[in-house]
Design a protein around this motif. Structure first.
Motif, mmCIF file in Angstrom:
data_model
loop_
_atom_site.group_PDB
_atom_site.id
_atom_site.type_symbol
_atom_site.label_atom_id
_atom_site.label_comp_id
_atom_site.label_asym_id
_atom_site.label_seq_id
_atom_site.Cartn_x
_atom_site.Cartn_y
_atom_site.Cartn_z
ATOM 1 N N LYS A 264 20.697 2.694 -18.207
ATOM 2 C CA LYS A 264 21.416 3.865 -17.690
ATOM 3 C C LYS A 264 21.776 3.627 -16.231
ATOM 4 O O LYS A 264 20.910 3.258 -15.428
ATOM 5 C CB LYS A 264 20.569 5.122 -17.823
ATOM 6 C CG LYS A 264 21.339 6.388 -17.456
ATOM 7 C CD LYS A 264 20.653 7.619 -17.991
ATOM 8 C CE LYS A 264 19.685 8.172 -17.014
ATOM 9 N NZ LYS A 264 19.133 9.479 -17.413
ATOM 10 N N VAL A 265 23.056 3.806 -15.924
ATOM 11 C CA VAL A 265 23.560 3.583 -14.571
ATOM 12 C C VAL A 265 24.349 4.818 -14.140
ATOM 13 O O VAL A 265 25.116 5.371 -14.934
ATOM 14 C CB VAL A 265 24.489 2.340 -14.534
ATOM 15 C CG1 VAL A 265 25.139 2.179 -13.176
ATOM 16 C CG2 VAL A 265 23.700 1.087 -14.889
ATOM 17 N N SER A 266 24.157 5.235 -12.899
ATOM 18 C CA SER A 266 24.953 6.331 -12.338
ATOM 19 C C SER A 266 26.171 5.729 -11.651
ATOM 20 O O SER A 266 26.026 5.060 -10.629
ATOM 21 C CB SER A 266 24.130 7.127 -11.316
ATOM 22 O OG SER A 266 23.028 7.726 -11.936
ATOM 23 N N VAL A 267 27.358 5.942 -12.236
ATOM 24 C CA VAL A 267 28.581 5.409 -11.632
ATOM 25 C C VAL A 267 29.250 6.508 -10.805
ATOM 26 O O VAL A 267 29.062 7.698 -11.059
ATOM 27 C CB VAL A 267 29.560 4.864 -12.701
ATOM 28 C CG1 VAL A 267 28.931 3.689 -13.441
ATOM 29 C CG2 VAL A 267 29.995 5.950 -13.674
ATOM 30 N N GLU A 268 30.020 6.054 -9.810
ATOM 31 C CA GLU A 268 30.702 6.989 -8.911
ATOM 32 C C GLU A 268 32.203 6.944 -9.147
ATOM 33 O O GLU A 268 32.781 5.849 -9.250
ATOM 34 C CB GLU A 268 30.426 6.612 -7.454
ATOM 35 C CG GLU A 268 28.991 6.813 -7.023
ATOM 36 C CD GLU A 268 28.772 6.350 -5.595
ATOM 37 O OE1 GLU A 268 29.656 6.574 -4.741
ATOM 38 O OE2 GLU A 268 27.728 5.746 -5.354
ATOM 39 N N ALA A 269 32.842 8.093 -9.218
ATOM 40 C CA ALA A 269 34.281 8.181 -9.437
ATOM 41 C C ALA A 269 35.045 7.343 -8.422
ATOM 42 O O ALA A 269 34.759 7.418 -7.215
ATOM 43 C CB ALA A 269 34.736 9.639 -9.361
ATOM 44 N N GLY A 270 35.986 6.531 -8.911
ATOM 45 C CA GLY A 270 36.839 5.738 -8.045
ATOM 46 C C GLY A 270 36.250 4.402 -7.628
ATOM 47 O O GLY A 270 36.938 3.572 -7.040
ATOM 48 N N LYS A 271 34.981 4.168 -7.947
ATOM 49 C CA LYS A 271 34.334 2.906 -7.578
ATOM 50 C C LYS A 271 34.540 1.883 -8.703
ATOM 51 O O LYS A 271 34.549 2.240 -9.885
ATOM 52 C CB LYS A 271 32.843 3.146 -7.330
ATOM 53 C CG LYS A 271 32.149 1.989 -6.659
ATOM 54 C CD LYS A 271 30.753 2.386 -6.191
ATOM 55 C CE LYS A 271 30.010 1.143 -5.702
ATOM 56 N NZ LYS A 271 28.601 1.405 -5.431
ATOM 57 N N THR A 272 34.717 0.614 -8.295
ATOM 58 C CA THR A 272 34.949 -0.453 -9.277
ATOM 59 C C THR A 272 33.649 -1.218 -9.530
ATOM 60 O O THR A 272 32.890 -1.503 -8.597
ATOM 61 C CB THR A 272 36.026 -1.425 -8.760
ATOM 62 O OG1 THR A 272 37.237 -0.691 -8.566
ATOM 63 C CG2 THR A 272 36.280 -2.544 -9.758
ATOM 64 N N TYR A 273 33.417 -1.538 -10.794
ATOM 65 C CA TYR A 273 32.207 -2.244 -11.209
ATOM 66 C C TYR A 273 32.590 -3.491 -11.992
ATOM 67 O O TYR A 273 33.640 -3.529 -12.645
ATOM 68 C CB TYR A 273 31.338 -1.329 -12.094
ATOM 69 C CG TYR A 273 30.884 -0.080 -11.381
ATOM 70 C CD1 TYR A 273 29.678 -0.058 -10.697
ATOM 71 C CD2 TYR A 273 31.682 1.063 -11.363
ATOM 72 C CE1 TYR A 273 29.269 1.089 -10.019
ATOM 73 C CE2 TYR A 273 31.279 2.204 -10.690
ATOM 74 C CZ TYR A 273 30.072 2.210 -10.023
ATOM 75 O OH TYR A 273 29.669 3.327 -9.348
ATOM 76 N N SER A 274 31.745 -4.513 -11.934
ATOM 77 C CA SER A 274 31.959 -5.742 -12.704
ATOM 78 C C SER A 274 30.782 -5.920 -13.652
ATOM 79 O O SER A 274 29.684 -6.315 -13.239
ATOM 80 C CB SER A 274 32.051 -6.960 -11.781
ATOM 81 O OG SER A 274 33.234 -6.932 -11.040
ATOM 82 N N TRP A 275 31.028 -5.613 -14.916
ATOM 83 C CA TRP A 275 29.984 -5.720 -15.923
ATOM 84 C C TRP A 275 29.852 -7.178 -16.359
ATOM 85 O O TRP A 275 30.846 -7.831 -16.702
ATOM 86 C CB TRP A 275 30.339 -4.840 -17.129
ATOM 87 C CG TRP A 275 29.391 -4.928 -18.286
ATOM 88 C CD1 TRP A 275 28.086 -4.512 -18.309
ATOM 89 C CD2 TRP A 275 29.671 -5.459 -19.574
ATOM 90 N NE1 TRP A 275 27.545 -4.758 -19.544
ATOM 91 C CE2 TRP A 275 28.498 -5.327 -20.342
ATOM 92 C CE3 TRP A 275 30.811 -6.013 -20.164
ATOM 93 C CZ2 TRP A 275 28.425 -5.755 -21.670
ATOM 94 C CZ3 TRP A 275 30.743 -6.430 -21.482
ATOM 95 C CH2 TRP A 275 29.557 -6.293 -22.223
ATOM 96 N N CYS A 276 28.631 -7.694 -16.354
ATOM 97 C CA CYS A 276 28.358 -9.080 -16.766
ATOM 98 C C CYS A 276 28.607 -9.243 -18.260
ATOM 99 O O CYS A 276 28.086 -8.474 -19.070
ATOM 100 C CB CYS A 276 26.900 -9.422 -16.447
ATOM 101 S SG CYS A 276 26.283 -10.922 -17.239
ATOM 102 N N THR A 277 29.412 -10.231 -18.638
ATOM 103 C CA THR A 277 29.675 -10.500 -20.055
ATOM 104 C C THR A 277 28.929 -11.732 -20.561
ATOM 105 O O THR A 277 28.828 -11.920 -21.766
ATOM 106 C CB THR A 277 31.183 -10.716 -20.311
ATOM 107 O OG1 THR A 277 31.620 -11.865 -19.576
ATOM 108 C CG2 THR A 277 31.998 -9.498 -19.916
#
Ligand code: FES
Length: 79
Positions: free
Chosen positions: A13-26
């Protein structure tokens, strides 16, 4: 295409912030799970970049076998 490494068979579970960019590890090799740390370099995988549309808690996939990248879709239960 190579199979990604299974980092864990449970989502996180991660709290993401509106407008912020994330790089999910594949690739499953990152030491900063569930996010990319650059460990994929030289291999067939690239991180999935996404921008959060709203601030909320999300369950991100750690098994790297989800059909809805990078969110957990329950695929880890079949591994
Ligand atoms: S942790 Fe990958 S589908 Fe649930």
């Amino acid at each position: 295409m190579a199979d990604p490494k299974i980092y864990d068979k449970v989502p996180v579970k991660v709290s993401v912030e509106a407008g912020k960019t994330y790089s999910w590890c594949t690739c499953g090799e990152s030491s900063k799970q569930p996010f990319c740390d650059g460990s994929h370099r030289g291999g067939p995988f690239v991180p999935l970049k996404f921008e959060a549309s709203e601030s909320k808690d999300v369950w991100l996939c750690n098994c790297k076998h989800t059909k809805n990248p990078g969110y957990c879709d329950g695929s880890h239960k079949a591994l």
